[in-house]
Write a protein that holds these residues in place. Sequence first.
Motif: not given
Length: 499
Positions: A210-211, A391-392, A425-427, A466-468
């Motif tokens: 991701g960016p 929530q994104g 699964r996020r930084w 990241l998303s998902g």
Amino acid sequence: MPTPATGLLLGLLLAACGLPLPWSWAAFLPLALLLPFIAAAPTPRHAAGRAFWVGFGYFGLHLWWLGAFLVNLLGFPPLGAAAALLFALEGAFLAAAAFLATSATRTRTGRIWTLAGAWVILEWLRFLGPLAFPWPTLGYTLLPTPAIQIADLGGVLLGSGLVTLSAASLAHAWTEWQRQGRRPLTPALLAALAWAAALGYGLTRTPGTGPEQPMRVMRTTFDAFGRATGSLTSEEQFTATRQASLNRPEGSVVIWSEGAIRAPATRPQPGQIIPDYPGPGISGVGGTDLIPLPNNQYRTEEFNTVTTLDTAGRVQSVNAKAQPVPFGELFPLRPILNPIYGLLERNLGFALGSMPRNLTPTPLNLNGVLYGAYICYDSVFPRVARALAAQGAQVLVNPSNDGWYQGWGVQQHFNMGRVRAIETRRWLVRSVNNGVAGAVNDLGQPAQLVQSGKQLQTLDVRPRLLSGTTLYVRLGDWPALILALGMILYGMTRRERDF
């Protein structure tokens, strides 16, 4: 050896295979010893007694730093023994779970399995309520291995399920061998297959793409007690932190620690300006709010929030702390315990406030990016990061203050927080006062860290947005609870008389 001493020793042995020790992955081995020790008790009441001493030793060693904290806090070494009250309380909870688990079946191997499942259920219960304290959760012991990656399927409690399943399988095999002189292969094979599946899954996980969002995180070294008593002014903290935030890379967002800004009489609101704040950034903001009452009266209420601020220092969004620290930010039973609280206030030199829980945490918005920001103690509660990711939120941000304690507590807090990155699964990025600051990737692996030194230090990190949605974000603790209930039901269905 007397039974209480054996239980205490087994509890100490389990804690000696816990975080932050690098061999924590072996925690299932001492657990495989203590489960049959409790299961072999002649009655459920005796099982509860054995479990109490196991719990007392387990919590006592795992949380030894809590006694040292009380000594530093109160300035009177004998009062450090007050931590033993917590160890005894947690031992009592384990005793109650053991009493119920061993009452559910009359067979020794059945008790082993009901105890294993009940252990996971008890850990789940420790995440609940205003006085929740989920510190020594067994699933965290998997951190040195790829098996910890199963946390994105069922959270850290699924890791606890793997540990207790492995221990129960080995204990079952050992008990059957003792009873019948044979080595049953099925339980040991079950443990081996469970580990093989977890390790295989972990080894196939790869970092997300991701960016990048440049950020400047920092590790400040302010005296936590000086901050609380006012001997270290909020202006001094602000000036030093602001200076460290300047001249950062273009497009970088600066992250300040918990309570880095001391607000005036009201909690921050969107549109409010924090003068001289070097935005854009995210910062902890703490203070005391005046709540209006009838007849022109007011009451005070402590608040602990995290905010996003633009280049003008204007507040964009606010999120309050979800889980105030029990007996640190939330003080129950005031009418009953007020004499004790009064004694603490006189020794500390400041009033003990109390703040409400934030049951609906929401992501913060800054320049179109959603940040899952949560404060210090919130990081040991999976539900908080899970709610923000659902929530994104694209990256997790954890402003903290670890200046209250030392030793294992600091490392345990940081390592437990790493699992939130895996579950969602996020930084994860972390700015902290006297702790571990830096960035952790979505596999829970440290990317850049600073964790020691007497001077204020900064790091320029580049976490990915990241998303998902992981299975854990969608289902929560249900996979772990179903596994725990399965172990309990299996234990309850065993009918052989093996006592």
